[in-house]
Design a protein around this motif. Sequence first.
Motif, PDB file in Angstrom:
ATOM      1  N   UNK A 132      35.994  42.557 -71.601  1.00  0.00           N
ATOM      2  CA  UNK A 132      37.150  42.640 -72.486  1.00  0.00           C
ATOM      3  C   UNK A 132      37.633  41.262 -72.927  1.00  0.00           C
ATOM      4  N   UNK A 133      36.940  40.233 -72.435  1.00  0.00           N
ATOM      5  CA  UNK A 133      37.400  38.888 -72.759  1.00  0.00           C
ATOM      6  C   UNK A 133      37.399  38.622 -74.264  1.00  0.00           C
ATOM      7  N   UNK A 147      40.149  40.344 -75.992  1.00  0.00           N
ATOM      8  CA  UNK A 147      41.436  39.709 -75.732  1.00  0.00           C
ATOM      9  C   UNK A 147      41.522  38.369 -76.460  1.00  0.00           C
ATOM     10  N   UNK A 148      40.369  37.684 -76.505  1.00  0.00           N
ATOM     11  CA  UNK A 148      40.363  36.407 -77.204  1.00  0.00           C
ATOM     12  C   UNK A 148      40.673  36.617 -78.680  1.00  0.00           C
ATOM     13  N   UNK A 206      36.295  42.113 -66.681  1.00  0.00           N
ATOM     14  CA  UNK A 206      37.132  41.117 -67.345  1.00  0.00           C
ATOM     15  C   UNK A 206      36.384  40.437 -68.474  1.00  0.00           C
ATOM     16  N   UNK A 224      49.798  27.668 -84.274  1.00  0.00           N
ATOM     17  CA  UNK A 224      49.851  26.672 -83.214  1.00  0.00           C
ATOM     18  C   UNK A 224      48.821  25.569 -83.292  1.00  0.00           C
ATOM     19  N   UNK A 282      44.836  16.788 -82.762  1.00  0.00           N
ATOM     20  CA  UNK A 282      44.308  16.281 -81.506  1.00  0.00           C
ATOM     21  C   UNK A 282      43.220  15.276 -81.841  1.00  0.00           C
ATOM     22  N   UNK A 327      38.522  24.101 -76.415  1.00  0.00           N
ATOM     23  CA  UNK A 327      38.056  23.801 -75.068  1.00  0.00           C
ATOM     24  C   UNK A 327      37.324  25.002 -74.495  1.00  0.00           C
ATOM     25  N   UNK A 328      37.862  26.171 -74.784  1.00  0.00           N
ATOM     26  CA  UNK A 328      37.200  27.385 -74.303  1.00  0.00           C
ATOM     27  C   UNK A 328      35.791  27.519 -74.886  1.00  0.00           C
ATOM     28  N   UNK A 376      46.906  36.023 -82.643  1.00  0.00           N
ATOM     29  CA  UNK A 376      48.268  35.676 -82.280  1.00  0.00           C
ATOM     30  C   UNK A 376      48.543  34.197 -82.537  1.00  0.00           C
ATOM     31  N   UNK A 377      47.543  33.353 -82.307  1.00  0.00           N
ATOM     32  CA  UNK A 377      47.760  31.912 -82.333  1.00  0.00           C
ATOM     33  C   UNK A 377      47.426  31.256 -83.662  1.00  0.00           C
ATOM     34  N   UNK A 405      43.683  23.394 -79.393  1.00  0.00           N
ATOM     35  CA  UNK A 405      42.849  22.771 -78.366  1.00  0.00           C
ATOM     36  C   UNK A 405      42.390  23.756 -77.296  1.00  0.00           C
ATOM     37  N   UNK A 406      43.263  24.673 -76.920  1.00  0.00           N
ATOM     38  CA  UNK A 406      42.873  25.613 -75.872  1.00  0.00           C
ATOM     39  C   UNK A 406      41.614  26.388 -76.254  1.00  0.00           C
ATOM     40  N   UNK A 426      44.166  37.089 -79.048  1.00  0.00           N
ATOM     41  CA  UNK A 426      44.854  35.832 -78.844  1.00  0.00           C
ATOM     42  C   UNK A 426      44.733  34.947 -80.080  1.00  0.00           C
TER      43      UNK A 426
END
Lengths: 688, 231
Positions: free
Chosen positions: A523-524, A527-528, A520, A539, A543, A584-585, A534-535, A580-581, A531
């Motif tokens: 591939x993180x 995938x990030x 995981x 988005x 904040x 935070x990550x 995508x974001x 923010x996600x 993402x």
Amino acid sequence: MRLSRQLLLVSLFVLVLPLAGINWVQDMALTMREQQAQVLNASLRATAASLALRDTLPKLVSAEGEVYVHPSKGGLILDGYFEDWQAQNLVSRAYGATSKGTDSSPPVMFNAASDGSNLYLAFQVNNKASSRPSSNQENVVYYSPVGKTLANGDRVQLFIKGEQGQLQQYMIVTEAPGPVIARTQTTWNGIERVVREYRIRGAWREIPEGYQLELMMPLSMAGKQFGFRVIRGSNESWISSATPGSETGELVLPDRALDDTLKHFLEPDMRLGVINSAGWQIAETGEPSKSTKAHTEQPVWIAEWLFKTLLRWDSLPEYQAHWRDGGWQNSIVSEALEGQPRYLWLKDDKSYRLLSAWPLEKDGKVVGALVAEQGSHSLLAITWKALNKLFSLSFLVIVLAAAGLLGYASWLSLRIRKLNQATEDCIVRDGRLRTSFPVSRAKDEIGELSRSINTMLARLEEHTEYLRTLGSKLSHELRTPLAVVRSSLDNLEHENIHPQAQVYAERAMAGADRLGSLLSSISEATRLEAMIDDMASSEKEVVDLRQMLEDLYHAYSGAYPKVQFTLELPKEPCPVAIIPDLVVQAMDKLVSNAADFCPKEGSITLRLIMLKHANCIEVENDGELLPDSMQKSLFDSMVSVRKTRGDKAHLGLGLYIVRLVMSCHNGLAAGKNRDDKTGVVFQLQFPQ
Amino acid sequence: MSRHIAIVEDEPDIAANYRDAFQRYGFTVSHYEDRSSALAAFRLQIPDLAVIDVGLGNEIEGGFDLCRELRSMAPELPIVFLTARDDELDVISGLRLGADDYLTKDISIAHMMARVNALLRRAELTRKPREESDEVLTRGELEINVDRMTVSWAGKDVSLTVTEFWIVHCLARHPGQVRNRQQLMDAARTVLDNNTVTSHIKRIRKKFQAVSPEFSAIETAYGMGYRWSAR
């Protein structure tokens, strides 16, 4: 060295161009010199032949005790002063030995001139020259009528030999300075008596060294042979013009008829003369103009210097004033008297003269020589012109060639620079291609280079892409066999197996779990990235970083109980547009790293700094320092600076994810050691 | 009558393991190795639930095609994707095709069973009329029918996958309480990494926002997790 400079240096080779030209001009000039000499010689030969036909050749003379008479334009005044002689450039000749060790003038300076009707004689007698300087005797001893007749006091004796060979003697004596008349002693009816010869008269003037005597007599009286004696009254010593044992020598008179004949053969810028067999110049005509037109268009000094050096003008012998003193005995021209034509280039200040001599022969004997001098006007003009043209042309060619090469070099280096820039622009630090590479269609090597760089970049991109997707491919491929293992173990739990076997099954399960989480995390990042893609566009929300950091502080304090967290916040809220996600990550990764490296009872500081251009989150922890070499590659994929392996899998993806997050926010991630070397600071900068 | 579960999976070992597990729980299991044989069987009889692998033999996305065809044949049939691929894009396209859940192959069999049971129950209840006895959780505009596993917002149905339902249920049960990722994972009976939780939350928010654009009931507690807004 830059390419353009190298090419400029290479272009200096164009400078050999003028060398070839100079060589050519040199050859040309030498040939022309030679040619001019030949032409002059030919002209002299014709003149000589013509003179022989006219029977105007000089007579053969013996070269002993001769007295040379300068041609004069007339106007000599009988006054005992010689300024009028000097004004006419009449050069006197020295007689008698100069006493050694003194730089005084010789004992007797004699000069003779003729204006066609009269013969002028000039004596300058220096009594101090032949006597010791300390001698106290009286300077000039004057004639005493009571002494020996015509044989006391300082006096000058003239010997004249007529056509028939009879010798006539005259004595110039005077009782006091002033006008003098020649006297001669004749025997008349057996009685010795002194007779005055009124045709020979002159002026006696006393000078500090002795006396000056200027005499004049009709040319018709002068006869064929002539001689003089200067006798000192104090010691009766004398200096004679003739060789010992004789009283007279040849009287060399200017030949005015020959002068006129020569005028017919005169060419522009030329001087023509005839010397007799004794080397005396008896006829002369023409006067080369000294100011040459060629010199009005002077080449530049470097050209002139080159000209003189290369054409060997400077090595020519100096010009000597033979024309003026009438005696050619010591010049190379006198060699012509031995029957050989001679020519010679001479240097005279800034101009050059061709001196040529042609022997005059009569009945097989050399009776004299024809002497010609010619200036180098035309020659100089032509060579100057050629050289000037050569220099201007070479200069033009050099400038053009240099400019051309420089331009070409600049163009080349521009292309290479562009290629370099394009290559650098193309590759981002992690090896991915940012933009497409501009492929050159030029058919030369640089074009080829561009194309091969393009191919190389394409391959590099393929490779990078392969590496980049390797993780996810790997995890994907491994997941199926892992699923087999895991589902088998799951099923095994439901079978009735030995308790000992159960232990092994559990261990196998734990291993499979670990393998699963490893896959995981591999591939993180991929995938990030997906993402983020995508974001990223949509988005972002505004904040308050201050609030967020405070929340995180509480969260982390709970999550990592072993570590002491401190929080440093500004007083004002800090609103920033972020996802923010993701942030935070990223913070999770940084804090997790910090906690791993933080020693027991160490502390981690979370800090928010508001700068003018950016807002900055810092995560600072005590503990192990970053190695210097790694500080730049810290945020690359698969880079790990950990020395010890913990129980968790470390693939060096954490900081890479941080970087991905920050670049998605157009921000910066940086890591450095604390100034006091007690820990590490990681910084996230969000531009305002 | 035992339920009939169809497994379409090209990896025989995995298929056999799942078949054994399902059979142990009393299901009837049919196993098909490729799309054509599965489709032929489905034409004869529609199973109660289908577990489909995305990659089938040489057909990389054969599972998607099969799902599409199966969905057109049986709109109510619960379909679960089981795959080694966990790309976000695959998940999205799988769910868009009408799959009820999308599981990666490393899920444990126990989690799988919980999911299958939930799906079957939901399918069964959906066929029945709504009953008063259904356990319903109401939080403001939100209404969760726990038995039927349906969710509505302001009276409008929000279609969620089983995983998403469990996550929403977990959050909404105690509004204001922060649920960290691990808790959410446990609730959803799955093993996910942080990103997957994030994307699940993201998807859930999107689904609610599709119904009500100003939806903001799921709040992020930075560094900790998520909570259902207490307001």
